[in-house]
Structures are given as C-alpha cells and as structure tokens.
Design a protein around this motif. Sequence first.
Motif, PDB file in Angstrom:
ATOM      1  N   GLY A 127       0.727  -1.131   0.086  1.00  0.00           N
ATOM      2  CA  GLY A 127       0.165  -0.046  -0.152  1.00  0.00           C
ATOM      3  C   GLY A 127       0.881   1.286   0.158  1.00  0.00           C
ATOM      4  N   LYS A 128       1.808   1.176   0.805  1.00  0.00           N
ATOM      5  CA  LYS A 128       2.693   2.395   0.981  1.00  0.00           C
ATOM      6  C   LYS A 128       3.336   2.644  -0.310  1.00  0.00           C
ATOM      7  CE  LYS A 128       6.848   4.161   3.370  1.00  0.00           C
ATOM      8  NZ  LYS A 128       7.940   4.034   4.283  1.00  0.00           N
ATOM      9  N   GLN A 129       3.835   1.621  -1.213  1.00  0.00           N
ATOM     10  CA  GLN A 129       4.481   1.775  -2.450  1.00  0.00           C
ATOM     11  C   GLN A 129       3.651   2.166  -3.381  1.00  0.00           C
ATOM     12  OE1 GLN A 129       8.069   1.579  -2.847  1.00  0.00           O
ATOM     13  NE2 GLN A 129       7.463   2.240  -4.935  1.00  0.00           N
ATOM     14  N   ALA A 130       2.509   1.874  -3.352  1.00  0.00           N
ATOM     15  CA  ALA A 130       1.481   2.240  -4.469  1.00  0.00           C
ATOM     16  C   ALA A 130       1.195   3.621  -4.129  1.00  0.00           C
ATOM     17  CB  ALA A 130       0.020   1.405  -4.197  1.00  0.00           C
ATOM     18  N   CYS A 131       0.926   4.252  -2.989  1.00  0.00           N
ATOM     19  CA  CYS A 131       0.763   5.639  -2.542  1.00  0.00           C
ATOM     20  C   CYS A 131       2.000   6.186  -3.359  1.00  0.00           C
ATOM     21  CB  CYS A 131       0.675   6.022  -1.271  1.00  0.00           C
ATOM     22  SG  CYS A 131      -0.681   5.125  -0.333  1.00  0.00           S
ATOM     23  N   ILE A 132       3.339   6.061  -3.016  1.00  0.00           N
ATOM     24  CA  ILE A 132       4.518   6.837  -3.491  1.00  0.00           C
ATOM     25  C   ILE A 132       4.290   6.701  -5.156  1.00  0.00           C
ATOM     26  CG2 ILE A 132       6.881   6.945  -3.745  1.00  0.00           C
ATOM     27  CD1 ILE A 132       6.900   5.298  -0.855  1.00  0.00           C
ATOM     28  N   GLU A 133       3.967   5.669  -5.630  1.00  0.00           N
ATOM     29  CA  GLU A 133       4.042   5.881  -7.089  1.00  0.00           C
ATOM     30  C   GLU A 133       2.738   6.575  -7.572  1.00  0.00           C
ATOM     31  OE1 GLU A 133       5.904   4.760  -9.455  1.00  0.00           O
ATOM     32  OE2 GLU A 133       7.245   3.595  -7.891  1.00  0.00           O
ATOM     33  N   LEU A 134       1.769   6.681  -7.069  1.00  0.00           N
ATOM     34  CA  LEU A 134       0.653   7.421  -7.364  1.00  0.00           C
ATOM     35  C   LEU A 134       0.858   8.802  -7.157  1.00  0.00           C
ATOM     36  CD1 LEU A 134      -2.272   5.390  -6.002  1.00  0.00           C
ATOM     37  CD2 LEU A 134      -2.002   5.860  -8.268  1.00  0.00           C
ATOM     38  N   LEU A 135       1.668   9.426  -6.226  1.00  0.00           N
ATOM     39  CA  LEU A 135       1.950  10.750  -5.686  1.00  0.00           C
ATOM     40  C   LEU A 135       3.042  11.183  -6.849  1.00  0.00           C
ATOM     41  CD1 LEU A 135       2.186  10.843  -1.839  1.00  0.00           C
ATOM     42  CD2 LEU A 135       0.371  11.588  -3.258  1.00  0.00           C
ATOM     43  N   GLU A 136       3.675  10.360  -7.344  1.00  0.00           N
ATOM     44  CA  GLU A 136       4.943  10.841  -8.224  1.00  0.00           C
ATOM     45  C   GLU A 136       4.194  11.203  -9.630  1.00  0.00           C
ATOM     46  OE1 GLU A 136       7.696   7.630  -8.288  1.00  0.00           O
ATOM     47  OE2 GLU A 136       8.953   8.520  -6.557  1.00  0.00           O
ATOM     48  N   HIS A 137       3.104  10.497  -9.704  1.00  0.00           N
ATOM     49  CA  HIS A 137       2.259  10.576 -11.239  1.00  0.00           C
ATOM     50  C   HIS A 137       1.162  11.603 -10.910  1.00  0.00           C
ATOM     51  CE1 HIS A 137       4.519   6.934 -12.315  1.00  0.00           C
ATOM     52  NE2 HIS A 137       4.154   7.369 -13.375  1.00  0.00           N
ATOM     53  N   GLY A 138       1.211  12.520  -9.782  1.00  0.00           N
ATOM     54  CA  GLY A 138       0.265  13.564  -9.774  1.00  0.00           C
ATOM     55  C   GLY A 138      -1.242  13.206  -9.102  1.00  0.00           C
ATOM     56  N   GLU A 139      -1.270  12.099  -8.847  1.00  0.00           N
ATOM     57  CA  GLU A 139      -2.646  11.473  -8.204  1.00  0.00           C
ATOM     58  C   GLU A 139      -3.096  12.136  -7.046  1.00  0.00           C
ATOM     59  OE1 GLU A 139      -4.748  10.145 -10.428  1.00  0.00           O
ATOM     60  OE2 GLU A 139      -3.620   9.746 -11.931  1.00  0.00           O
ATOM     61  N   GLN A 140      -4.228  12.427  -6.559  1.00  0.00           N
ATOM     62  CA  GLN A 140      -4.828  12.651  -5.230  1.00  0.00           C
ATOM     63  C   GLN A 140      -4.934  11.185  -4.597  1.00  0.00           C
ATOM     64  OE1 GLN A 140      -7.836  15.537  -6.280  1.00  0.00           O
ATOM     65  NE2 GLN A 140      -6.711  17.083  -5.231  1.00  0.00           N
ATOM     66  N   VAL A 141      -4.530  10.900  -3.515  1.00  0.00           N
ATOM     67  CA  VAL A 141      -4.604   9.825  -2.656  1.00  0.00           C
ATOM     68  C   VAL A 141      -5.283   9.912  -1.356  1.00  0.00           C
ATOM     69  CG1 VAL A 141      -3.460   7.560  -2.052  1.00  0.00           C
ATOM     70  CG2 VAL A 141      -2.792   8.954  -3.944  1.00  0.00           C
ATOM     71  N   VAL A 142      -6.234   9.149  -1.039  1.00  0.00           N
ATOM     72  CA  VAL A 142      -6.902   9.003   0.401  1.00  0.00           C
ATOM     73  C   VAL A 142      -6.332   7.515   0.826  1.00  0.00           C
ATOM     74  CG1 VAL A 142      -8.757   8.862   1.863  1.00  0.00           C
ATOM     75  CG2 VAL A 142      -8.521  10.433  -0.136  1.00  0.00           C
ATOM     76  N   VAL A 143      -5.647   7.356   2.189  1.00  0.00           N
ATOM     77  CA  VAL A 143      -5.413   6.345   2.620  1.00  0.00           C
ATOM     78  C   VAL A 143      -6.449   5.816   3.578  1.00  0.00           C
ATOM     79  CG1 VAL A 143      -3.656   4.732   3.990  1.00  0.00           C
ATOM     80  CG2 VAL A 143      -3.022   6.428   2.152  1.00  0.00           C
TER      81      VAL A 143
END
Length: 344
Positions: A127-143
């Motif tokens: 989950g943490k790695q998915a969040c990091i990748e999503l943030l790098e691609h400019g996505e807004q993320v809610v955990v």
Amino acid sequence: MNKKKVWEGNVRTISIAMSSLVLAVLVGTLGFMLINDAYTFIDALYMTVITITTVGFTEVHPMTDGGKLFTIFLILISFGIFGYLASAVTRFLLDGVFRRNLKDYRIVKSIDKLNGHVIVCGFGRNGKQACIELLEHGEQVVVVDSEESSIDKVRMFPELLFVQGDATQEEVLSSANIAAAKAIITAIPNDAENVYVVLTAREMNSSIKIISRSEKSQSDHKLKRAGANNVIMPDRLGGQQMAKLVVQPDVVEFLDNILLQSTQGVKLEEVSCKDLAVCFIGKSIRELNVRDKSGANIIGLKDEEGVYIYNPSPEIVLDKCFHLFVLGNKEQVGNLMQLLLNGK
C-alpha cells in the motif's frame, strides 16, 4: 498509548475541571445567600466570582465571622480547581492532541472536496509503495487503515489524506468519498477482508476501478467475482520478475525504466479515444500522422472487445472505443491528446 484514548482522557479531565468550577460558583452563590439574608442572587454571584478569581474588590455587604470562614473555604477550593484545570489544558496542548485533531478535521474537509482521486486501503509495504507511485504521477490519494501505527506513518507524507477505520465498513469508505473516486486499491494482507472491501466498493460506486491484492491463488477468482477489475499477487509477480531478469535482463530493465519512472522523461501512457475529434472518425492510424505531428509513438491499442494489439498496423481504422498505448515524453503525449481532441 492509543492517541484516541489520550484525546478522550484529556477531554474527560477538562470536562471534570470545568464542571467543578461551575459547581464551585453555584456553591459559593448559595452559600453567600444563606449566610447573609442581605445578599441577593446577583450580589452573591458577584461575591463568588471576585472571591474565586481573587480580584479582591470591596464586599457588597459587611462580612460576619461565618461569611469570612466561608470565603476562606471558597478561596482554597477554587485554587485547587484552577490548578487542576490549568494542568489539564496544558497537558491537552502539550500532548499535541488538539493540534492533531484540528489537522484531522481539515483533512476530512479536504476529502469531501476531492473528485477523481484514488483510495488505497491498507498502508503496509504494498500500500505504501502504491501511494508513493501514485503521488509521483500527480494523483490525489486517500489512505484507509484501521491501525493507529499505520496512520502515524501516513502522517509523515504531507501530500496524503487519510481515514482511520475498517475499510470493509460502508461509512468508512463513504468518509473517503468513494462516490467521487476513480479507483480503489485494496492492499490489505488478508484476502477475506479484501473481498469484503471489493464487494462494498463495487456496491457503493459501480463505475469505480478496483485493483486488489491477493495472497492466495484461489482468491483470484473470488475477488474478480466480487467486482475487482484486476487482481495482483505480489509473490507471483516477484517470482516472475526474477525469472525474467535471468532470461531477458535487458528487456526487463528497459521496461522498468519506462514504467517505474515519474512524470519526467519518457513514459508509456494510455490515451482514450472516447473524445476523438470528428475529423478522425473512420480514419486510419496512418492518417492520424502521430509521429510527425506530436513526436509520440503508438506502440499498442486495446479495441472495443478488450483485445490487445501490439505494434498496430498503420491501416487500422480509429474508433472511439479504442485505448491507445503511447510512448513519449510529457510534452509529446500532451501534443497527442490535443491532436485527438482538436484534430490538429
């Protein structure tokens, strides 16, 4: 100690101190009225307040010996109450609970305003790695995670929003604004919980894209029947990756360099043709003239039946149901999108 318990304990302490202060005012007011009949309610309240606060104004009426003793008693108990209240408020502020809960309140308000965000359930390794990748691609993320320790780790990422709770519960996913989300990733280590999350998410948002983690191969079909679009098995992927590094090391590293880098440099992007310009409907890829007009390359596509075509022929006729896979840098991909939308 659990921060929720710390918060509740501090609030309880402050409530007790405030209640004691109100009780002291009531006791003082009634005491002055009973000791001296000359005191009205306002007079007695006034005397109580100036006594408790130790302001020291002149008495409304002359004090009897009983009144003086009562005043001494009132001063002593008020000192104890004020000391208790001051220590409670200080502890409340120093523990950082107030500041943290104020920040959490702002996060809730921010989540309510989101649209097209990604929800990640479970902030473990995957989950943490998915969040990091999503943030790098400019996505807004809610955990979404139920563990206090995991939420503490989420707080270390200022860009991440979060909801603490059980992702299998509708109210928790609702707090993550699932109705407006475009995708949800269920990265919980327990397959049964992932199935519940997928079922709940699909029921609450029928159009959302669901990516689920699976530990056991037999859970793959269950998750897809529950509504997952894709099911990822980390152990299997890891084994396949290691084997490919033996057989085709350069190919794997080449693809990794394209797929795993951030928004900078060359990247492989999926481009939908749903908003294809009218002038390109019924035209071939050759007539699109992608390379010359945008600088990007079409290396594959997915047709209306979900069939993937690699290195598509220039003679393939474009359709609004197609999804193109384009290789290029950020500017080139942007040029291609403009070309598809505007025809130039």
